[in-house]
Scaffold this motif. Structure first.
Motif, PDB file in Angstrom:
ATOM      1  N   TRP A   1     -14.430  -5.772  34.208  1.00 18.19           N
ATOM      2  CA  TRP A   1     -15.187  -6.652  35.097  1.00 18.19           C
ATOM      3  C   TRP A   1     -16.678  -6.634  34.772  1.00 18.19           C
ATOM      4  CZ3 TRP A   1     -12.577  -4.883  40.315  1.00 18.19           C
ATOM      5  CH2 TRP A   1     -11.279  -5.421  40.362  1.00 18.19           C
ATOM      6  N   ALA A   2     -17.133  -5.560  34.146  1.00 21.54           N
ATOM      7  CA  ALA A   2     -18.559  -5.465  33.784  1.00 21.54           C
ATOM      8  C   ALA A   2     -18.872  -6.207  32.490  1.00 21.54           C
ATOM      9  CB  ALA A   2     -18.959  -4.001  33.658  1.00 21.54           C
ATOM     10  N   GLN A   3     -17.837  -6.617  31.745  1.00 24.10           N
ATOM     11  CA  GLN A   3     -18.050  -7.322  30.487  1.00 24.10           C
ATOM     12  C   GLN A   3     -18.223  -8.824  30.737  1.00 24.10           C
ATOM     13  OE1 GLN A   3     -14.910  -6.505  27.669  1.00 24.10           O
ATOM     14  NE2 GLN A   3     -14.893  -4.313  28.137  1.00 24.10           N
ATOM     15  N   PRO A   4     -18.840  -9.539  29.816  1.00 22.24           N
ATOM     16  CA  PRO A   4     -18.896 -10.998  29.938  1.00 22.24           C
ATOM     17  C   PRO A   4     -17.486 -11.575  30.036  1.00 22.24           C
ATOM     18  CG  PRO A   4     -20.396 -10.234  28.232  1.00 22.24           C
ATOM     19  CD  PRO A   4     -19.574  -9.049  28.621  1.00 22.24           C
ATOM     20  N   TYR A   5     -17.256 -12.451  30.990  1.00 22.03           N
ATOM     21  CA  TYR A   5     -15.890 -12.903  31.248  1.00 22.03           C
ATOM     22  C   TYR A   5     -15.286 -13.655  30.073  1.00 22.03           C
ATOM     23  CZ  TYR A   5     -18.396 -17.151  32.722  1.00 22.03           C
ATOM     24  OH  TYR A   5     -19.227 -18.241  32.775  1.00 22.03           O
ATOM     25  N   GLN A   6     -16.096 -14.417  29.330  1.00 24.54           N
ATOM     26  CA  GLN A   6     -15.528 -15.121  28.186  1.00 24.54           C
ATOM     27  C   GLN A   6     -15.049 -14.137  27.123  1.00 24.54           C
ATOM     28  OE1 GLN A   6     -15.273 -18.812  27.872  1.00 24.54           O
ATOM     29  NE2 GLN A   6     -13.713 -17.875  26.571  1.00 24.54           N
ATOM     30  N   GLN A   7     -15.762 -13.038  26.967  1.00 26.65           N
ATOM     31  CA  GLN A   7     -15.350 -11.997  26.016  1.00 26.65           C
ATOM     32  C   GLN A   7     -14.009 -11.404  26.424  1.00 26.65           C
ATOM     33  OE1 GLN A   7     -18.359  -8.976  25.067  1.00 26.65           O
ATOM     34  NE2 GLN A   7     -16.784  -7.393  25.208  1.00 26.65           N
ATOM     35  N   VAL A   8     -13.818 -11.190  27.716  1.00 24.99           N
ATOM     36  CA  VAL A   8     -12.553 -10.646  28.216  1.00 24.99           C
ATOM     37  C   VAL A   8     -11.410 -11.614  27.933  1.00 24.99           C
ATOM     38  CG1 VAL A   8     -11.292  -9.942  30.282  1.00 24.99           C
ATOM     39  CG2 VAL A   8     -13.670  -9.245  29.983  1.00 24.99           C
ATOM     40  N   VAL A   9     -11.629 -12.896  28.195  1.00 26.01           N
ATOM     41  CA  VAL A   9     -10.581 -13.891  27.965  1.00 26.01           C
ATOM     42  C   VAL A   9     -10.249 -13.997  26.479  1.00 26.01           C
ATOM     43  CG1 VAL A   9      -9.958 -16.320  28.211  1.00 26.01           C
ATOM     44  CG2 VAL A   9     -11.182 -15.158  30.049  1.00 26.01           C
ATOM     45  N   ASP A  10     -11.246 -13.936  25.636  1.00 25.57           N
ATOM     46  CA  ASP A  10     -11.001 -13.989  24.196  1.00 25.57           C
ATOM     47  C   ASP A  10     -10.198 -12.775  23.734  1.00 25.57           C
ATOM     48  OD1 ASP A  10     -12.388 -16.368  24.061  1.00 25.57           O
ATOM     49  OD2 ASP A  10     -14.256 -15.458  23.346  1.00 25.57           O
ATOM     50  N   THR A  11     -10.529 -11.604  24.272  1.00 23.16           N
ATOM     51  CA  THR A  11      -9.811 -10.380  23.890  1.00 23.16           C
ATOM     52  C   THR A  11      -8.364 -10.427  24.354  1.00 23.16           C
ATOM     53  OG1 THR A  11     -11.835  -9.058  23.960  1.00 23.16           O
ATOM     54  CG2 THR A  11      -9.748  -7.869  24.099  1.00 23.16           C
ATOM     55  N   LEU A  12      -8.142 -10.820  25.594  1.00 28.43           N
ATOM     56  CA  LEU A  12      -6.765 -10.850  26.084  1.00 28.43           C
ATOM     57  C   LEU A  12      -5.928 -11.883  25.336  1.00 28.43           C
ATOM     58  CD1 LEU A  12      -6.037 -13.415  28.226  1.00 28.43           C
ATOM     59  CD2 LEU A  12      -7.670 -12.171  29.632  1.00 28.43           C
ATOM     60  N   SER A  13      -6.569 -12.958  24.885  1.00 33.08           N
ATOM     61  CA  SER A  13      -5.846 -13.954  24.094  1.00 33.08           C
ATOM     62  C   SER A  13      -5.393 -13.356  22.763  1.00 33.08           C
ATOM     63  CB  SER A  13      -6.737 -15.172  23.845  1.00 33.08           C
ATOM     64  OG  SER A  13      -7.101 -15.795  25.056  1.00 33.08           O
ATOM     65  N   GLU A  14      -6.278 -12.603  22.129  1.00 35.31           N
ATOM     66  CA  GLU A  14      -5.939 -11.944  20.862  1.00 35.31           C
ATOM     67  C   GLU A  14      -4.810 -10.935  21.052  1.00 35.31           C
ATOM     68  OE1 GLU A  14      -9.553 -10.202  19.569  1.00 35.31           O
ATOM     69  OE2 GLU A  14     -10.570 -12.109  19.193  1.00 35.31           O
ATOM     70  N   ARG A  15      -4.914 -10.135  22.102  1.00 35.04           N
ATOM     71  CA  ARG A  15      -3.880  -9.113  22.341  1.00 35.04           C
ATOM     72  C   ARG A  15      -2.534  -9.764  22.675  1.00 35.04           C
ATOM     73  NH1 ARG A  15      -6.247  -4.046  23.495  1.00 35.04           N
ATOM     74  NH2 ARG A  15      -8.206  -3.965  22.317  1.00 35.04           N
ATOM     75  N   TYR A  16      -2.574 -10.843  23.418  1.00 30.04           N
ATOM     76  CA  TYR A  16      -1.344 -11.569  23.730  1.00 30.04           C
ATOM     77  C   TYR A  16      -0.667 -12.054  22.455  1.00 30.04           C
ATOM     78  CZ  TYR A  16       1.433 -15.658  25.124  1.00 30.04           C
ATOM     79  OH  TYR A  16       2.438 -16.596  25.283  1.00 30.04           O
ATOM     80  N   LEU A  17      -1.451 -12.621  21.546  1.00 27.85           N
ATOM     81  CA  LEU A  17      -0.893 -13.117  20.283  1.00 27.85           C
ATOM     82  C   LEU A  17      -0.320 -11.992  19.442  1.00 27.85           C
ATOM     83  CD1 LEU A  17      -3.567 -15.778  19.283  1.00 27.85           C
ATOM     84  CD2 LEU A  17      -1.239 -16.208  20.106  1.00 27.85           C
ATOM     85  N   GLN A  18      -0.925 -10.834  19.493  1.00 26.85           N
ATOM     86  CA  GLN A  18      -0.465  -9.695  18.704  1.00 26.85           C
ATOM     87  C   GLN A  18       0.772  -9.016  19.308  1.00 26.85           C
ATOM     88  OE1 GLN A  18      -3.867  -7.124  18.667  1.00 26.85           O
ATOM     89  NE2 GLN A  18      -5.130  -8.538  17.464  1.00 26.85           N
ATOM     90  N   LEU A  19       0.767  -8.818  20.634  1.00 29.48           N
ATOM     91  CA  LEU A  19       1.708  -7.907  21.261  1.00 29.48           C
ATOM     92  C   LEU A  19       2.808  -8.585  22.074  1.00 29.48           C
ATOM     93  CD1 LEU A  19      -0.921  -5.344  22.606  1.00 29.48           C
ATOM     94  CD2 LEU A  19       0.541  -5.077  20.590  1.00 29.48           C
ATOM     95  N   VAL A  20       2.600  -9.807  22.498  1.00 31.85           N
ATOM     96  CA  VAL A  20       3.530 -10.433  23.440  1.00 31.85           C
ATOM     97  C   VAL A  20       4.155 -11.705  22.885  1.00 31.85           C
ATOM     98  CG1 VAL A  20       3.761 -11.424  25.753  1.00 31.85           C
ATOM     99  CG2 VAL A  20       2.251  -9.460  25.391  1.00 31.85           C
ATOM    100  N   GLN A  21       3.338 -12.640  22.454  1.00 35.73           N
ATOM    101  CA  GLN A  21       3.836 -13.957  22.056  1.00 35.73           C
ATOM    102  C   GLN A  21       4.923 -13.917  20.993  1.00 35.73           C
ATOM    103  OE1 GLN A  21       3.396 -15.853  19.114  1.00 35.73           O
ATOM    104  NE2 GLN A  21       4.372 -17.688  19.992  1.00 35.73           N
ATOM    105  N   PRO A  22       4.856 -13.019  19.983  1.00 34.63           N
ATOM    106  CA  PRO A  22       5.913 -13.010  18.968  1.00 34.63           C
ATOM    107  C   PRO A  22       7.306 -12.680  19.523  1.00 34.63           C
ATOM    108  CG  PRO A  22       3.968 -11.857  18.162  1.00 34.63           C
ATOM    109  CD  PRO A  22       3.757 -12.092  19.622  1.00 34.63           C
ATOM    110  N   HIS A  23       7.369 -12.161  20.739  1.00 33.01           N
ATOM    111  CA  HIS A  23       8.632 -11.697  21.297  1.00 33.01           C
ATOM    112  C   HIS A  23       9.187 -12.595  22.402  1.00 33.01           C
ATOM    113  CE1 HIS A  23       7.783  -8.130  18.958  1.00 33.01           C
ATOM    114  NE2 HIS A  23       6.619  -8.089  19.529  1.00 33.01           N
ATOM    115  N   LEU A  24       8.488 -13.693  22.661  1.00 31.14           N
ATOM    116  CA  LEU A  24       8.949 -14.622  23.692  1.00 31.14           C
ATOM    117  C   LEU A  24      10.110 -15.489  23.183  1.00 31.14           C
ATOM    118  CD1 LEU A  24       5.535 -15.759  25.186  1.00 31.14           C
ATOM    119  CD2 LEU A  24       7.306 -14.443  26.346  1.00 31.14           C
TER     120      LEU A  24
END
Length: 279
Positions: free
Chosen positions: A256-279
């Protein structure tokens, strides 16, 4: 190509608690997301009609509205107040076009140690709400919560318990929320996910990090920073036939202390790496 791979990713607004609704919407659009999970409090800050207008103009889907529930009060006036608040939440979900209204069961009332009684009141409250939710076209989603919250926030602790309640009602009216943070520990959770099938109304993701912070409500981590096996969990959800949005919901003071756009960009990257390939 990346846009297509992000087509099911949704930002739960609480993940960027330092952003306004308008800012969270813009962060989703900038990152290529097409869905957002909204919270009632930020919606109230701008007004329900304005919030609906902002979301409609953005073209985003509303994957969920958080939150209804807190059904465990025993005093008659408190029970009635909770019912009226949940009817209001249903109205808000209908106005926003939310895919589901998330129901947090509630914890033990002050001084109460009757866990079985509290759980029974959850069932009674949902049963009372279902006709109105059905009339308004809103699907209710019961969210089982990690046992560390059983006393103060969620007396329904397992997916199995949540399904036992949901199974009392038509699947088109009442489903369950599968949240990795709350359920990763549950023995036999893969079998319960399979059992859920057409009952899964939301798949929410965040990681379990250790050591836990003093405020355990803020114990969620970014995917990949903790102990959850997202590949196997996501495969189980996909195998159950779930085709809806995947909502990242993280309560974490450092994020929450980080810039919100940075958080959204990071979670998008992690989603692509860890979750999306398995859907």
């Amino acid at each position: 190509m990346t846009g297509d791979r992000l087509s099911r990713l949704s930002l739960n607004q609480r993940t960027v608690a330092n952003a306004t609704l308008a800012e969270a919407i813009e962060a989703c659009r900038s990152a290529g997301l097409t869905s957002i999970g909204v919270w009632r409090e930020p919606v109230a800050e701008v007004g329900l009609d304005r919030a609906a207008e902002l979301i409609k103009e953005s073209g985003l889907r509303v994957s969920s509205l958080c939150r209804g529930g807190f059904f465990t009060a025993s005093a008659p006036e408190a029970v009635e107040q909770a019912h009226l608040d949940n009817r209001a939440a249903i109205d808000e979900a209908a106005r926003l076009g939310a895919a589901t209204l998330c129901l947090v069961p509630g914890g033990l009332p002050a001084g109460d140690r009757d866990l079985a009684g509290a759980r029974a009141r959850v069932v009674e409250a949902i049963e009372r709400l279902v006709p109105y939710a059905s009339e308004r076209g809103v699907r209710l989603g019961i969210e089982p919560m990690n046992p560390i919250y059983a006393a103060d926030r969620g007396v329904i602790s397992t997916l199995g318990q949540a399904l036992d309640i949901a199974d009392r009602f038509p699947a088109e009216h009442v489903g369950v929320i599968v949240d990795t943070f709350h359920l990763w520990w549950e023995p036999g959770v893969e079998e319960q996910i399979a059992r859920a099938a057409d009952r899964i109304v939301s798949y929410q993701i965040s990681d379990w990090i250790t050591p836990l912070p003093p405020d355990t409500l803020l114990a969620r981590g970014m995917m990949g920073d903790g102990h959850i096996d997202f590949a196997s969990f996501t495969r189980a959800v996909a195998a159950a036939g779930y085709q809806g949005d995947v909502e990242v919901e993280i309560f974490n003071a450092d994020l929450w202390a980080q810039p919100y756009q940075q958080v959204v960009d990071t979670l998008s990257e992690r989603y692509l790496q860890l979750v999306q390939p398995h859907l």
